[in-house]
Structure formats: structure tokens, C-alpha cells
Design an enzyme around this catalytic site. Structure first.
Site, PDB file in Angstrom:
ATOM      1  N   ASP A  86     -17.975  12.759  10.752  1.00 45.59           N
ATOM      2  CA  ASP A  86     -17.173  13.482  10.035  1.00 45.59           C
ATOM      3  C   ASP A  86     -15.606  12.925  10.420  1.00 45.59           C
ATOM      4  OD1 ASP A  86     -18.883  14.774   8.386  1.00 45.59           O
ATOM      5  OD2 ASP A  86     -18.391  16.740   9.553  1.00 45.59           O
ATOM      6  N   ASN A 125      -9.298  19.502   6.664  1.00 47.72           N
ATOM      7  CA  ASN A 125      -9.928  20.515   7.505  1.00 47.72           C
ATOM      8  C   ASN A 125      -8.691  21.754   7.565  1.00 47.72           C
ATOM      9  OD1 ASN A 125     -12.384  19.497   7.970  1.00 47.72           O
ATOM     10  ND2 ASN A 125     -11.996  18.946  10.066  1.00 47.72           N
ATOM     11  N   ALA A 153     -14.990  23.662  11.365  1.00 53.41           N
ATOM     12  CA  ALA A 153     -14.334  23.054  12.549  1.00 53.41           C
ATOM     13  C   ALA A 153     -13.566  24.008  13.451  1.00 53.41           C
ATOM     14  CB  ALA A 153     -13.625  21.643  11.925  1.00 53.41           C
ATOM     15  N   LEU A 170     -13.681  27.639  13.124  1.00 51.14           N
ATOM     16  CA  LEU A 170     -14.814  28.268  13.736  1.00 51.14           C
ATOM     17  C   LEU A 170     -14.834  28.699  15.112  1.00 51.14           C
ATOM     18  CD1 LEU A 170     -17.624  29.433  13.067  1.00 51.14           C
ATOM     19  CD2 LEU A 170     -18.655  27.121  13.895  1.00 51.14           C
TER      20      LEU A 170
END
EC number: 2.7.1.23
Length: 283
Positions: A72, A146, A190, A193
Site C-alpha cells: 500500500d 490516508n 492505518a 486505527l
């Protein structure tokens, strides 16, 4: 129509470079079979290892398709560089929320996409929202797929800052904290979390606001993506705003950062991964 493809292989990864060479060969054969031009370039870091013209990743923004081979992190890098150009992610990483294609399937999927592109002139896919941070002095940080993070001089004891977060003009949280994180659904798995924020399904139209080690904490908050979000920092000599852990800007408190949707989303094409199944791979 002629098709221009870019291939980005994870840096210094032999598997990624070998797969890039396999895809180049397959696309050259496709072009010969279809009597059409399929132009392929690779990223300049892979140029010595792969027999194809090499260019900076940013110059692939005018390609019809870019294939990202790696984890990723590689795809995040590609997305930063090429904007709205369609991306196909081939997964060499552990989880692969963004990279849905297995290496064994990459050859068939890439050639099928290029053949479809030749016939129709476009590719079906999905868009992923990005965030941007703006602030005093009319600056704008590079978009984040993100998260955007605003934090004090450093993480941990003695490195925090006083942070006030406003949602639609109303104060949601005000506390001494390491910082505040605003994530997209893509980024919920990412940094968000790891800071105790919630998992959010990637098809949800929302943003997540999560405090980072706040002295007087509020639960993470999920808001509409069009919500006005402002983060003000004070009580420290220095603070930072960071986009996807890479692009950063130094702040001189007191300072206010506005976080909003960036105008250009990322476009992913090809098969979609199974979000729920991928969660089983999380530590």
C-alpha cells in the site's frame, strides 16, 4: 486507440522488478497481436533492472494507466505523484487494502484492462477521496489519501500541544494532546486505527476525527465529508501538519489548520479487494 502505460515497481524489490518485466513483455505481445501501439515506461528507480524506458513517476500523470507493484505504501506514493490517472495495484505486501490484484493474476488483468481501454477509450473504476490541509498564509499541503495529522513538537511526554478541534464551527474537543488526526475511510485502517480510531468501510462517505493521547479525550467522531473542520494549536513553540506521513509543514503556534476534501480524488481500476477478508490480516 494507442495506449500509454506506466509501471512502478517497489524500490529495491527483485520480485516487483521481475513482475514489471513480465508485464512489459505481455503488453508488447498484446500490441503486436492487436496491431496497435502499447507504449510502456517504468519508474526511473527501476530503469537499470527492467528493459524499458525509465521516467520519473510524476511524468506518468499523462499515461492512460499506471500499474503499482508493491504494498500500500508504494501505491500511496504513486497516487501522490500522478493525481487522477487510473491506478491498478498489484499486491506484494502483507494486507493490501488498496492493492487487490495478486501477482499470479497481474498479467491477465493488465492485458485485459489495456485491451478494454483500446476498445472503449476509458476504464471503469472507483474514486477514493483525498484530504488537503490549508492554513494561515494561504498555504496548502499535498493531498492525503490516508490522513492529515496535526501534532506538537514531538510525540510523547513533554512534546504535546494544546489542540482545539471545531466541527462546523462548534468546539468538539479542546485539550492538551499529542495531536489530532483526520482520516478518510481508506486511511481508517492505518494511523487512525493505531490511535484507537474506528474502522470505516471504504465505501462509506465520511471522515474520521481522532484525538492522539489527549489529556481530556473525546471519543473518535465520524462526520460528513463536507463538514467544516478546523484544528487550532497553541501552547508550544512549534507544531506540525503532516500529509500521509510524508509531506509536512512546520507551524508557529498559535495557528489554525483547515482540513477539507481535496478537489481531485484517486482513481483505482481493476478488481476490488474484499475489505472484510483483508481485516483478518491486521495485527
Amino acid at each position: 486507440m494507442d495506449v500509454a502505460v506506466g509501471i512502478v515497481a517497489q524500490r529495491d524489490d527483485e520480485r516487483a522488478q521481475e513482475l514489471a518485466a513480465t508485464l512489459i513483455e505481455a503488453l508488447e505481445c498484446l500490441g503486436e497481436h492487436e496491431q496497435a501501439t502499447v507504449s510502456v515506461v517504468v519508474d526511473d528507480a527501476s530503469g537499470d533492472a527492467v528493459d524499458a524506458p525509465a521516467v520519473p513517476v510524476a511524468s506518468m500523470a499523462d499515461r492512460d494507466l499506471v500499474v503499482s507493484i508493491g504494498g500500500d505504501g508504494t501505491l500511496l506514493f504513486v497516487a501522490r505523484e500522478i493525481g487522477t490517472t487510473p491506478i491498478l495495484g498489484v499486491n506484494l505486501g502483507e494486507v493490501g487494502f488498496l492493492n487487490a490484484v495478486a501477482p499470479a493474476d497481474a498479467r491477465d488483468i493488465v492485458t485485459d484492462l489495456v485491451a478494454a481501454l483500446r476498445e472503449t477509450g476509458s476504464l471503469e473504476g472507483r474514486t477514493l477521496s483525498r484530504l488537503e490541509a490549508t492554513g494561515d498564509g494561504d498555504w496548502t499541503l499535498e493531498p492525503a489519501l490516508n490522513e492529515i495529522v496535526v501534532h506538537g513538537p514531538r510525540r510523547g511526554h513533554g512534546g504535546g500541544v494544546t489542540v482545539e478541534t471545531r466541527i462546523g464551527g462548534d468546539c468538539y474537543a479542546a485539550s492538551h494532546a499529542d495531536g489530532v488526526l483526520v482520516a478518510t475511510p481508506t486511511g481508517s485502517t492505518a494511523y487512525n486505527l493505531s490511535e484507537g480510531g474506528p474502522l470505516v468501510h471504504p465505501e462509506t462517505d465520511a471522515l474520521i476525527v481522532t484525538q492522539m493521547a489527549a489529556a481530556e479525550s473525546m471519543p473518535p467522531l465520524v462526520v460528513d465529508p463536507d463538514t467544516e473542520l478546523t484544528i487550532s494549536v497553541s501552547g508550544a513553540d512549534t507544531a506540525y501538519v503532516i500529509s500521509d506521513g510524508r509531506n509536512r509543514r512546520r507551524l508557529e503556534p498559535p495557528a489554525t489548520v483547515t482540513v477539507s476534501l481535496a478537489p481531485d480524488p484517486v482513481r483505482l481500476v481493476g478488481p476490488e479487494g474484499n475489505f472484510v477478508t483483508s481485516l483478518e490480516k491486521l495485527d
